[in-house]
Design a protein around this motif. Structure first.
Motif, PDB file in Angstrom:
ATOM      1  N   TRP A  58      -7.014   7.520   0.258  1.00 50.83           N
ATOM      2  CA  TRP A  58      -5.965   7.642  -0.745  1.00 50.83           C
ATOM      3  C   TRP A  58      -6.548   8.397  -1.940  1.00 50.83           C
ATOM      4  N   ASP A  93      -0.124   1.258  -7.936  1.00 49.26           N
ATOM      5  CA  ASP A  93       0.478   1.548  -6.632  1.00 49.26           C
ATOM      6  C   ASP A  93      -0.092   0.672  -5.525  1.00 49.26           C
ATOM      7  N   PHE A  94      -1.186  -0.034  -5.801  1.00 52.49           N
ATOM      8  CA  PHE A  94      -1.841  -0.854  -4.775  1.00 52.49           C
ATOM      9  C   PHE A  94      -1.606  -2.327  -5.097  1.00 52.49           C
ATOM     10  N   LEU A 151       0.825  -1.200   0.000  1.00 53.99           N
ATOM     11  CA  LEU A 151       0.000   0.000   0.000  1.00 53.99           C
ATOM     12  C   LEU A 151       0.861   1.252   0.000  1.00 53.99           C
ATOM     13  N   LEU A 183      -2.362  -5.172  -3.265  1.00 54.60           N
ATOM     14  CA  LEU A 183      -3.085  -5.669  -2.096  1.00 54.60           C
ATOM     15  C   LEU A 183      -2.863  -7.157  -1.914  1.00 54.60           C
ATOM     16  N   TYR A 197      -2.413   8.546  -6.529  1.00 54.50           N
ATOM     17  CA  TYR A 197      -1.980   7.181  -6.813  1.00 54.50           C
ATOM     18  C   TYR A 197      -2.786   6.552  -7.947  1.00 54.50           C
ATOM     19  N   ALA A 250     -11.061  -3.019  -5.219  1.00 58.19           N
ATOM     20  CA  ALA A 250      -9.997  -2.547  -4.325  1.00 58.19           C
ATOM     21  C   ALA A 250     -10.539  -2.281  -2.926  1.00 58.19           C
ATOM     22  N   LEU A 266      -9.319  -4.132   0.424  1.00 55.61           N
ATOM     23  CA  LEU A 266      -8.795  -3.352   1.541  1.00 55.61           C
ATOM     24  C   LEU A 266      -9.511  -3.717   2.838  1.00 55.61           C
TER      25      LEU A 266
END
Length: 315
Positions: free
Chosen positions: A124, A188-189, A106, A191, A184, A137, A141
């Motif tokens: 974010w 960038d994630f 993250l 997870l 972002y 997402a 999360l």
């Protein structure tokens, strides 16, 4: 107070955005929704009116994503674009924040809202997400870090910092900490896969459930549960799983988390108490993680597994 709210709204939305403000009270008939431009919301007189309503008992929220120009409602169909990813943490807040900060998948959050004691909303600022990508997402999360799995709609509202949370007595002033000015993208994630995520997305169920066979991660979960039930060594299982899942951004992290959640679930099914589960998980990873993080991670994993077992029993 007003300046804090003004700064938050100005940082959260682009100029000329259409935003939805919700003023919610204990009496549903007195709840108000206002759809205005960002510039209207930032006007001193308008902010003063929001402060007055907040003082009179209304909780002040704003939709996390902007609306289409000309919208009259805050339905999903009225959302213009994805502006934020968000995570609503209502339980074990400090432990779950520690786990989130320790994750290598993250980016640094744009903002952290303290909505009441031990409860947080994490934001974010993003671009490049469509609505389907955002929903996936948000569910991942919530599952990975113990957030509220119901808070995954694109028209979700967030508390506005600077105003008081009137659900409590005494009222709690919602505070904000800005951690990054970056915007972002989906890349960038990274997870971590969590058991049951694929099943949740496929079925539309927002609660953790036992996965059905299908994806590699679901097969990993079924394999881990079976092996642990047979009394196999967790450390050997972790390294075996990591070695065969080199496709993961962090195979060891993925394997540790999968085995630890499966272990905790197994212990709960055998009647273990949550304090004992936390202690055992902490002891398992004490040489791999800093002490504070190890404890926070153990609490978060134990709570996740406990919810899985409870929901299976009452399903």
């Amino acid at each position: 107070m007003i300046q804090t709210a003004k700064d938050f709204l100005a940082r959260s939305f682009a100029p000329c955005s259409t935003i939805a403000l919700l003023l919610r009270t204990e009496s549903p008939e007195k709840t108000q929704q206002r759809i205005v431009t960002l510039e209207q919301a930032l006007a001193p007189r308008y902010l003063g009116w929001l402060a007055h309503e907040n003082h009179a008992g209304a909780n002040i929220y704003v939709a996390a994503n902007p609306l289409r120009s000309g919208s009259r409602k805050r339905t999903k169909e009225c959302i213009d674009n994805v502006r934020h990813l968000y995570l609503d943490i209502d339980e074990d807040g400090d432990a779950r924040l520690a786990a989130l900060r320790a994750s290598d998948g993250l980016p640094v959050p744009s903002a952290l809202l303290s909505t009441s004691h031990g409860k947080y909303q994490v934001l974010w600022r993003v671009e490049g997400f469509d609505f389907a990508m955002q929903e996936i997402a948000l569910k991942r999360l919530a599952c990975a870090f113990g957030g509220d799995p119901a808070c995954t709609d694109c028209n979700r509202v967030l508390r506005v910092p600077g105003f008081f949370n009137r659900k409590y007595s005494p009222a709690h002033c919602v505070a904000v900490e800005y951690l990054s000015d970056a915007t972002y993208s989906p890349a960038d994630f990274r997870l971590p896969d969590v058991p049951a995520v694929a099943a949740i997305l496929r079925s539309g169920d927002t609660q953790l459930s036992t996965p059905h066979k299908g994806t590699h991660s679901e097969l990993d979960w079924a394999w881990a549960c079976h092996q642990l039930a047979q009394g196999k060594d967790a450390d050997k299982l972790t390294h075996k799983l990591a070695s065969r899942r080199s496709d993961k951004p962090n195979p060891l992290y993925y394997a540790q988390r999968t085995i630890d959640i499966a272990s905790a679930r197994h212990w709960f099914l055998e009647g273990a108490l949550i304090d004992d589960v936390i202690t055992t998980l902490e002891d398992r990873r004490r040489f791999e993680l800093p002490a504070a993080l190890c404890f926070a991670r153990a609490r978060e994993i134990a709570a996740t597994a406990q919810r899985m077992v409870a929901r299976k029993k009452f399903a």
